[in-house]
Each structure stands twice: as structure tokens, then as C-alpha cells.
Design a protein around this motif. Structure first.
Motif, short mmCIF file in Angstrom:
data_model
loop_
_atom_site.label_atom_id
_atom_site.label_comp_id
_atom_site.label_asym_id
_atom_site.label_seq_id
_atom_site.Cartn_x
_atom_site.Cartn_y
_atom_site.Cartn_z
N ASN A 32 15.37 -11.31 5.25
CA ASN A 32 15.30 -10.27 6.27
C ASN A 32 13.94 -9.60 6.23
O ASN A 32 13.06 -10.00 5.45
CB ASN A 32 16.44 -9.26 6.10
N ASP A 33 13.73 -8.58 7.05
CA ASP A 33 12.40 -7.97 7.14
C ASP A 33 11.92 -7.38 5.81
O ASP A 33 10.76 -7.51 5.46
CB ASP A 33 12.35 -6.93 8.26
N VAL A 34 12.81 -6.78 5.03
CA VAL A 34 12.40 -6.21 3.74
C VAL A 34 12.10 -7.33 2.74
O VAL A 34 11.07 -7.31 2.06
CB VAL A 34 13.46 -5.24 3.18
N GLY A 35 12.96 -8.32 2.67
CA GLY A 35 12.72 -9.46 1.79
C GLY A 35 11.43 -10.18 2.17
O GLY A 35 10.67 -10.61 1.30
N ALA A 36 11.20 -10.31 3.47
CA ALA A 36 9.97 -10.95 3.95
C ALA A 36 8.75 -10.17 3.50
O ALA A 36 7.74 -10.74 3.07
CB ALA A 36 9.99 -11.08 5.48
N ARG A 37 8.84 -8.85 3.57
CA ARG A 37 7.72 -8.01 3.15
C ARG A 37 7.47 -8.16 1.65
O ARG A 37 6.32 -8.25 1.20
CB ARG A 37 7.96 -6.55 3.51
N ILE A 38 8.54 -8.22 0.86
CA ILE A 38 8.38 -8.40 -0.58
C ILE A 38 7.70 -9.74 -0.86
O ILE A 38 6.77 -9.82 -1.67
CB ILE A 38 9.74 -8.30 -1.31
N TRP A 39 8.13 -10.81 -0.18
CA TRP A 39 7.53 -12.12 -0.37
C TRP A 39 6.04 -12.08 -0.05
O TRP A 39 5.21 -12.62 -0.78
CB TRP A 39 8.24 -13.17 0.48
N GLU A 40 5.68 -11.39 1.04
CA GLU A 40 4.26 -11.25 1.40
C GLU A 40 3.50 -10.47 0.34
O GLU A 40 2.38 -10.83 -0.02
CB GLU A 40 4.12 -10.55 2.75
#
Length: 86
Positions: A32-40
Motif C-alpha cells: 500500500n502507499d505506506v509500505g511503498a514509501r518504506i520500500w522507497e
């Protein structure tokens, strides 16, 4: 705790989310958007504390909730062998 991406995971952004796949592991993950941000952020923030600090700056979340959710998410990524935790 230091964190490193590992394996042959490739990712593609789809809207606010990221879809990741590993041919080596034979798995895929949708973030999701938060997980995506963490990955980035893992490209620039290499410790759990640095990740937590960035997330607290960027999202409206309490420190306790951020810590608990971040630890849970990092554990899942480690289970998928997308990261190593040292």
C-alpha cells in the motif's frame, strides 16, 4: 538495527502502491502507499531508527503506532527475504 534490501526483487509503482516480484523466491508482494514509501526510503535510510524518524515526519501517526507498524512490516519483508535485518 541496520536494514538492507536483498535478492532479485523488482518493483513497479502503480498509482500510490508498489508491486514487487522476485523470480528467485517465486513470490510477489503488493504494498500500500505506506509500505511503498518504506520500500522507497530503504534506498536512503539504512536503519530502523532513521526509517521511523522519516515516517514520523511524513505521516500523521503517533510514535508508538509508527514503531509497532514499522516493526511488523519489516518482519514481513524479512520473511519474504526482501530485506535483511542486522
Amino acid at each position: 538495527m541496520s536494514i538492507s534490501k536483498q535478492g532479485d526483487w523488482i518493483s513497479a509503482k502503480v498509482g500510490d502502491e508498489i508491486v514487487m516480484m522476485s523470480a528467485e523466491e517465486g513470490k510477489y508482494i503488493g504494498l500500500n502507499d505506506v509500505g511503498a514509501r518504506i520500500w522507497e526510503l530503504l534506498d536512503e535510510s539504512k536503519t530502523r531508527d532513521a526509517l521511523e524518524a522519516r515516517l514520523l515526519e511524513e505521516f500523521d501517526v503517533t510514535p508508538d503506532a509508527c514503531r509497532a507498524e514499522l516493526d511488523s512490516f519489516l518482519t514481513k519483508l524479512a520473511e519474504f527475504r526482501a530485506i535483511t535485518l542486522n
